[in-house]
Scaffold this motif. Sequence first.
Motif, mmCIF file in Angstrom:
data_model
loop_
_atom_site.group_PDB
_atom_site.id
_atom_site.type_symbol
_atom_site.label_atom_id
_atom_site.label_comp_id
_atom_site.label_asym_id
_atom_site.label_seq_id
_atom_site.Cartn_x
_atom_site.Cartn_y
_atom_site.Cartn_z
ATOM 1 N N LEU A 117 -1.199 1.790 -18.221
ATOM 2 C CA LEU A 117 -2.617 2.037 -18.472
ATOM 3 C C LEU A 117 -3.359 2.339 -17.178
ATOM 4 C CD1 LEU A 117 -1.792 0.705 -21.214
ATOM 5 C CD2 LEU A 117 -4.087 -0.313 -21.244
ATOM 6 N N GLN A 118 -2.969 1.662 -16.095
ATOM 7 C CA GLN A 118 -3.600 1.915 -14.802
ATOM 8 C C GLN A 118 -3.321 3.347 -14.335
ATOM 9 O OE1 GLN A 118 -1.973 -0.005 -11.307
ATOM 10 N NE2 GLN A 118 -4.023 -0.409 -10.501
ATOM 11 N N ALA A 119 -2.082 3.809 -14.514
ATOM 12 C CA ALA A 119 -1.723 5.162 -14.090
ATOM 13 C C ALA A 119 -2.528 6.208 -14.849
ATOM 14 C CB ALA A 119 -0.227 5.389 -14.291
ATOM 15 N N VAL A 120 -2.694 5.995 -16.150
ATOM 16 C CA VAL A 120 -3.493 6.932 -16.959
ATOM 17 C C VAL A 120 -4.941 6.933 -16.483
ATOM 18 C CG1 VAL A 120 -4.421 7.364 -19.265
ATOM 19 C CG2 VAL A 120 -1.999 6.791 -18.983
ATOM 20 N N ALA A 121 -5.486 5.740 -16.212
ATOM 21 C CA ALA A 121 -6.871 5.638 -15.758
ATOM 22 C C ALA A 121 -7.054 6.323 -14.405
ATOM 23 C CB ALA A 121 -7.289 4.176 -15.681
ATOM 24 N N LYS A 122 -6.117 6.099 -13.478
ATOM 25 C CA LYS A 122 -6.208 6.728 -12.158
ATOM 26 C C LYS A 122 -6.203 8.245 -12.280
ATOM 27 C CE LYS A 122 -4.036 3.292 -9.103
ATOM 28 N NZ LYS A 122 -2.867 3.051 -8.218
ATOM 29 N N LYS A 123 -5.288 8.765 -13.086
ATOM 30 C CA LYS A 123 -5.160 10.216 -13.240
ATOM 31 C C LYS A 123 -6.423 10.831 -13.820
ATOM 32 C CE LYS A 123 -2.044 13.739 -15.080
ATOM 33 N NZ LYS A 123 -0.783 13.977 -15.845
ATOM 34 N N ALA A 124 -7.070 10.111 -14.726
ATOM 35 C CA ALA A 124 -8.283 10.619 -15.376
ATOM 36 C C ALA A 124 -9.553 10.259 -14.624
ATOM 37 C CB ALA A 124 -8.357 10.087 -16.805
ATOM 38 N N GLY A 125 -9.439 9.521 -13.521
ATOM 39 C CA GLY A 125 -10.611 9.100 -12.771
ATOM 40 C C GLY A 125 -11.448 8.070 -13.505
ATOM 41 N N ARG A 126 -10.792 7.240 -14.322
ATOM 42 C CA ARG A 126 -11.500 6.239 -15.121
ATOM 43 C C ARG A 126 -11.341 4.845 -14.520
ATOM 44 N NH1 ARG A 126 -8.989 8.316 -20.878
ATOM 45 N NH2 ARG A 126 -10.180 10.278 -21.040
ATOM 46 N N PRO A 127 -12.158 3.886 -14.938
ATOM 47 C CA PRO A 127 -12.026 2.509 -14.443
ATOM 48 C C PRO A 127 -10.693 1.886 -14.863
ATOM 49 C CG PRO A 127 -14.169 2.847 -15.478
ATOM 50 C CD PRO A 127 -13.347 4.051 -15.804
ATOM 51 N N TRP A 128 -10.276 0.855 -14.114
ATOM 52 C CA TRP A 128 -9.009 0.156 -14.381
ATOM 53 C C TRP A 128 -9.186 -1.052 -15.292
ATOM 54 C CZ3 TRP A 128 -6.792 -0.875 -8.801
ATOM 55 C CH2 TRP A 128 -6.600 0.350 -8.133
ATOM 56 N N ASP A 129 -10.369 -1.286 -15.825
ATOM 57 C CA ASP A 129 -10.684 -2.563 -16.456
ATOM 58 C C ASP A 129 -9.612 -3.060 -17.423
ATOM 59 O OD1 ASP A 129 -13.108 -1.247 -15.491
ATOM 60 O OD2 ASP A 129 -14.165 -2.967 -16.320
ATOM 61 N N LEU A 130 -9.182 -2.217 -18.344
ATOM 62 C CA LEU A 130 -8.241 -2.674 -19.362
ATOM 63 C C LEU A 130 -6.812 -2.770 -18.835
ATOM 64 C CD1 LEU A 130 -9.579 -0.856 -22.554
ATOM 65 C CD2 LEU A 130 -10.006 -3.185 -21.747
ATOM 66 N N THR A 148 0.839 -1.197 0.000
ATOM 67 C CA THR A 148 0.000 0.000 0.000
ATOM 68 C C THR A 148 0.876 1.250 0.000
ATOM 69 O OG1 THR A 148 -1.731 -1.180 1.203
ATOM 70 C CG2 THR A 148 -1.827 1.219 1.246
ATOM 71 N N ARG A 149 1.933 1.224 0.808
ATOM 72 C CA ARG A 149 2.845 2.378 0.851
ATOM 73 C C ARG A 149 3.572 2.562 -0.480
ATOM 74 N NH1 ARG A 149 4.032 -0.011 6.025
ATOM 75 N NH2 ARG A 149 3.068 1.200 7.707
ATOM 76 N N GLU A 150 4.023 1.461 -1.096
ATOM 77 C CA GLU A 150 4.770 1.602 -2.340
ATOM 78 C C GLU A 150 3.892 2.096 -3.487
ATOM 79 O OE1 GLU A 150 6.658 -1.951 -3.790
ATOM 80 O OE2 GLU A 150 4.780 -3.061 -3.970
ATOM 81 N N MET A 151 2.575 1.931 -3.332
ATOM 82 C CA MET A 151 1.640 2.448 -4.335
ATOM 83 C C MET A 151 1.095 3.820 -3.957
ATOM 84 S SD MET A 151 1.792 0.181 -6.609
ATOM 85 C CE MET A 151 0.492 0.752 -7.699
ATOM 86 N N GLY A 152 1.654 4.397 -2.873
ATOM 87 C CA GLY A 152 1.272 5.751 -2.488
ATOM 88 C C GLY A 152 0.022 5.836 -1.647
#
Length: 223
Positions: free
Chosen positions: A114-127, A36-40
Amino acid sequence: MTLPIVRVPTLAIHDSSDRFPVRRIYCVGQNYAEHTREMGGDPDRQEPFFFSKPADAVVASGSVLPFPSRTQDLHHEVELVLALGEGGTDVDPAEAGRLIFGCAVGVDLTRRDLQAVAKKAGRPWDLAKGFDRSAPVAPIRRGRPPVAAAITLDVNGVRRQSGVLADMIWSPVEIVAVLSRYVRLEPGDLIFTGTPSGVGRLDRGDAVAAAIEGLPSLDFRMA
């Protein structure tokens, strides 16, 4: 036009010729404090959150996996996987253990870019999480999950991840109980229970060996 034939994905069961049919795959995010810490994130004991993968994302130990498309930053996350033999809703933690048919070693493959882009945009992580062959899983061992076993992952013979199942923020039975408040769990469901720290990048040609004490090991290679 004839109707298509759709086959149910299955996994091997240790010391058996039977196969475990996979219905759904649920995953718990950030269930070890150091990861959890390493992912911020904040490792305090907050309500667990979940995401999912398609059932046909499972691949057997010994597989050679094509490198996923649309990513330059593929990550490994070794996890204890619960295989449910019974279902239910609003399950009490004291009763959740009876739902567990067995457990296995799994790796949650993640397209981290892809996860980082989704997180930044507030989008789902599905892909980022639910792509083809994103859930390698070893043969399932029947019975309750180990409590204090070591969990490890090596890439090309070098240790990348190392932890102890007892370090989970939420225990396996607690995870089953909490998830059952959100969805009706059914036989055939798999639950990935989170990964210890040390997640990192995989490249083409890498050989992965994942293990949990007392369970059949998981090996695969990126093509």
